[in-house]
Design a protein around this motif. Structure first.
Motif, PDB file in Angstrom:
ATOM      1  N   ALA A  54      13.668  -7.260   5.687  1.00  0.00           N
ATOM      2  CA  ALA A  54      13.015  -6.361   4.732  1.00  0.00           C
ATOM      3  C   ALA A  54      11.794  -7.025   4.110  1.00  0.00           C
ATOM      4  O   ALA A  54      10.745  -6.388   3.939  1.00  0.00           O
ATOM      5  N   TRP A  55      11.906  -8.324   3.767  1.00  0.00           N
ATOM      6  CA  TRP A  55      10.759  -9.039   3.207  1.00  0.00           C
ATOM      7  C   TRP A  55       9.608  -9.089   4.201  1.00  0.00           C
ATOM      8  O   TRP A  55       8.435  -8.917   3.828  1.00  0.00           O
ATOM      9  N   VAL A  56       9.920  -9.335   5.465  1.00  0.00           N
ATOM     10  CA  VAL A  56       8.877  -9.412   6.485  1.00  0.00           C
ATOM     11  C   VAL A  56       8.181  -8.062   6.643  1.00  0.00           C
ATOM     12  O   VAL A  56       6.947  -7.985   6.724  1.00  0.00           O
ATOM     13  N   MET A  57       8.955  -6.987   6.681  1.00  0.00           N
ATOM     14  CA  MET A  57       8.362  -5.661   6.850  1.00  0.00           C
ATOM     15  C   MET A  57       7.508  -5.279   5.642  1.00  0.00           C
ATOM     16  O   MET A  57       6.446  -4.661   5.786  1.00  0.00           O
ATOM     17  N   LEU A  58       7.959  -5.665   4.449  1.00  0.00           N
ATOM     18  CA  LEU A  58       7.160  -5.406   3.253  1.00  0.00           C
ATOM     19  C   LEU A  58       5.864  -6.210   3.299  1.00  0.00           C
ATOM     20  O   LEU A  58       4.790  -5.714   2.943  1.00  0.00           O
ATOM     21  N   GLY A  59       5.974  -7.458   3.767  1.00  0.00           N
ATOM     22  CA  GLY A  59       4.778  -8.282   3.910  1.00  0.00           C
ATOM     23  C   GLY A  59       3.787  -7.681   4.895  1.00  0.00           C
ATOM     24  O   GLY A  59       2.575  -7.691   4.660  1.00  0.00           O
ATOM     25  N   LEU A  60       4.290  -7.136   5.989  1.00  0.00           N
ATOM     26  CA  LEU A  60       3.421  -6.489   6.970  1.00  0.00           C
ATOM     27  C   LEU A  60       2.739  -5.265   6.376  1.00  0.00           C
ATOM     28  O   LEU A  60       1.564  -4.990   6.659  1.00  0.00           O
ATOM     29  N   ALA A  61       3.488  -4.510   5.561  1.00  0.00           N
ATOM     30  CA  ALA A  61       2.892  -3.338   4.922  1.00  0.00           C
ATOM     31  C   ALA A  61       1.748  -3.748   4.002  1.00  0.00           C
ATOM     32  O   ALA A  61       0.695  -3.097   3.961  1.00  0.00           O
ATOM     33  N   LEU A  62       1.932  -4.851   3.273  1.00  0.00           N
ATOM     34  CA  LEU A  62       0.874  -5.331   2.385  1.00  0.00           C
ATOM     35  C   LEU A  62      -0.333  -5.815   3.176  1.00  0.00           C
ATOM     36  O   LEU A  62      -1.482  -5.588   2.771  1.00  0.00           O
ATOM     37  N   LEU A  63      -0.086  -6.474   4.305  1.00  0.00           N
ATOM     38  CA  LEU A  63      -1.195  -6.919   5.154  1.00  0.00           C
ATOM     39  C   LEU A  63      -1.949  -5.717   5.724  1.00  0.00           C
ATOM     40  O   LEU A  63      -3.174  -5.755   5.890  1.00  0.00           O
ATOM     41  N   PHE A  64      -1.211  -4.657   6.034  1.00  0.00           N
ATOM     42  CA  PHE A  64      -1.857  -3.432   6.517  1.00  0.00           C
ATOM     43  C   PHE A  64      -2.782  -2.857   5.448  1.00  0.00           C
ATOM     44  O   PHE A  64      -3.920  -2.458   5.725  1.00  0.00           O
ATOM     45  N   ILE A  65      -2.293  -2.832   4.211  1.00  0.00           N
ATOM     46  CA  ILE A  65      -3.113  -2.325   3.110  1.00  0.00           C
ATOM     47  C   ILE A  65      -4.367  -3.182   2.939  1.00  0.00           C
ATOM     48  O   ILE A  65      -5.481  -2.671   2.767  1.00  0.00           O
ATOM     49  N   ALA A  66      -4.179  -4.519   2.994  1.00  0.00           N
ATOM     50  CA  ALA A  66      -5.322  -5.419   2.841  1.00  0.00           C
ATOM     51  C   ALA A  66      -6.340  -5.208   3.953  1.00  0.00           C
ATOM     52  O   ALA A  66      -7.554  -5.207   3.711  1.00  0.00           O
ATOM     53  N   SER A  67      -5.851  -5.012   5.179  1.00  0.00           N
ATOM     54  CA  SER A  67      -6.760  -4.788   6.308  1.00  0.00           C
ATOM     55  C   SER A  67      -7.519  -3.479   6.148  1.00  0.00           C
ATOM     56  O   SER A  67      -8.712  -3.385   6.456  1.00  0.00           O
ATOM     57  N   TRP A  68      -6.821  -2.455   5.666  1.00  0.00           N
ATOM     58  CA  TRP A  68      -7.462  -1.156   5.472  1.00  0.00           C
ATOM     59  C   TRP A  68      -8.557  -1.247   4.407  1.00  0.00           C
ATOM     60  O   TRP A  68      -9.658  -0.705   4.568  1.00  0.00           O
ATOM     61  N   LEU A  69      -8.256  -1.966   3.329  1.00  0.00           N
ATOM     62  CA  LEU A  69      -9.249  -2.129   2.269  1.00  0.00           C
ATOM     63  C   LEU A  69     -10.447  -2.925   2.767  1.00  0.00           C
ATOM     64  O   LEU A  69     -11.598  -2.609   2.452  1.00  0.00           O
ATOM     65  N   TYR A  70     -10.194  -3.958   3.555  1.00  0.00           N
ATOM     66  CA  TYR A  70     -11.283  -4.753   4.113  1.00  0.00           C
ATOM     67  C   TYR A  70     -12.131  -3.905   5.057  1.00  0.00           C
ATOM     68  O   TYR A  70     -13.355  -3.991   5.061  1.00  0.00           O
ATOM     69  N   GLY A  71     -11.470  -3.068   5.867  1.00  0.00           N
ATOM     70  CA  GLY A  71     -12.206  -2.200   6.784  1.00  0.00           C
ATOM     71  C   GLY A  71     -13.068  -1.190   6.055  1.00  0.00           C
ATOM     72  O   GLY A  71     -14.204  -0.903   6.469  1.00  0.00           O
ATOM     73  N   SER A  72     -12.550  -0.650   4.954  1.00  0.00           N
ATOM     74  CA  SER A  72     -13.345   0.308   4.192  1.00  0.00           C
ATOM     75  C   SER A  72     -14.563  -0.371   3.596  1.00  0.00           C
ATOM     76  O   SER A  72     -15.626   0.240   3.449  1.00  0.00           O
ATOM     77  N   GLY A  73     -14.453  -1.656   3.264  1.00  0.00           N
ATOM     78  CA  GLY A  73     -15.591  -2.400   2.752  1.00  0.00           C
ATOM     79  C   GLY A  73     -16.656  -2.597   3.812  1.00  0.00           C
ATOM     80  O   GLY A  73     -17.853  -2.604   3.508  1.00  0.00           O
ATOM     81  N   GLN A  74     -16.225  -2.739   5.064  1.00  0.00           N
ATOM     82  CA  GLN A  74     -17.196  -2.879   6.151  1.00  0.00           C
ATOM     83  C   GLN A  74     -17.994  -1.598   6.351  1.00  0.00           C
ATOM     84  O   GLN A  74     -19.106  -1.620   6.893  1.00  0.00           O
TER      85      GLN A  74
END
Length: 232
Positions: A54-74
């Motif tokens: 569960a911790w790993v999956m939550l961590g992946l979800a947070l990384l997905f959010i971070a990637s999406w935010l970074y992509g929107s900045g691009q």
């Protein structure tokens, strides 16, 4: 694609001009990466507690959010709030990894999971004891996350004629579970020059120790495995 083009540069001449198709190809090539993540999560689920998963999956979800935010900045939508939240998401995801724990070294393969003949857990002492009794022994070095191992068990070991040969030949079956890299099994693998599974070894009757074991191919067929059993 880049590797293919490096070996055959003329193929580049066949490609269309740069355009939106390049973005679509990039998106398509992402799906094998997603599939790899799914497989690695399944592998991890065989070795860790449900809470750690569960911790790993939550961590992946947070990384997905971070990637999406970074992509929107691009795309010119970067704001200080988005940047800060992106960094925070990555930091929290890394922090969650410290909560991950792997199960103690123990067998995760039970008799209920077996698709082949009845087996006993592997140990050097048990192997020596069976050989001292004059029995031929088959040792299956496997792991719950090993795809090749699972295919061999379902396609080959589960066949009725294979089960019958084990019974008729009085062949003992030992299963060495390397799911969590048991050091004793790692040592046994190293004696055969292996660093991973599967490893299949047949020991004839009347011997001792593990010096005269016959190593079988990693990818088995019902015919070749049955012939090996009948040769004992």
């Amino acid at each position: 694609p880049y590797v293919v083009l490096s070996f055959a540069p003329r193929l580049a001449e066949k490609l269309p001009k740069p355009g939106p198709w390049m973005v679509r190809v990039k998106h398509i090539l992402a799906w094998p990466m997603f599939a790899t993540v799914v497989w690695l999560l399944w592998v991890f689920s065989q070795q860790a507690t449900s809470l750690s998963l569960a911790w790993v999956m939550l961590g992946l979800a947070l990384l997905f959010i971070a990637s999406w935010l970074y992509g929107s900045g691009q795309r010119g939508e970067r704001t200080s709030v988005k940047s800060a939240f992106s960094i925070l998401s990555v930091a929290v995801a890394i922090g969650l990894m410290s909560l991950v724990t792997v199960q103690p070294l123990s067998s995760t393969i039970s008799a209920d999971d077996s698709f082949g003949p009845a087996f006993e857990p592997y140990s050097v002492d048990r192997l020596n004891a069976l050989r001292a009794e004059g029995k031929p022994v088959f040792v299956n070095f496997t792991a719950a996350w090993c795809i090749t191992c699972l295919v061999n068990e379902r396609v080959v070991f589960s066949q009725d004629k294979i089960r019958a040969q084990f019974e008729d030949g009085n062949i003992a079956y030992l299963k060495a579970d390397w799911t969590n890299e048991d050091p004793l099994i790692t040592e046994a693998l190293s004696r055969y020059g292996r660093v991973g599974v599967p490893l299949y070894v047949l020991y004839p009757a009347g011997g001792s120790g593990d010096a005269d074991g016959l190593v079988l191919p990693q990818v088995l067929t019902p015919k070749s495995f049955l012939e090996a059993l009948e040769s004992l």
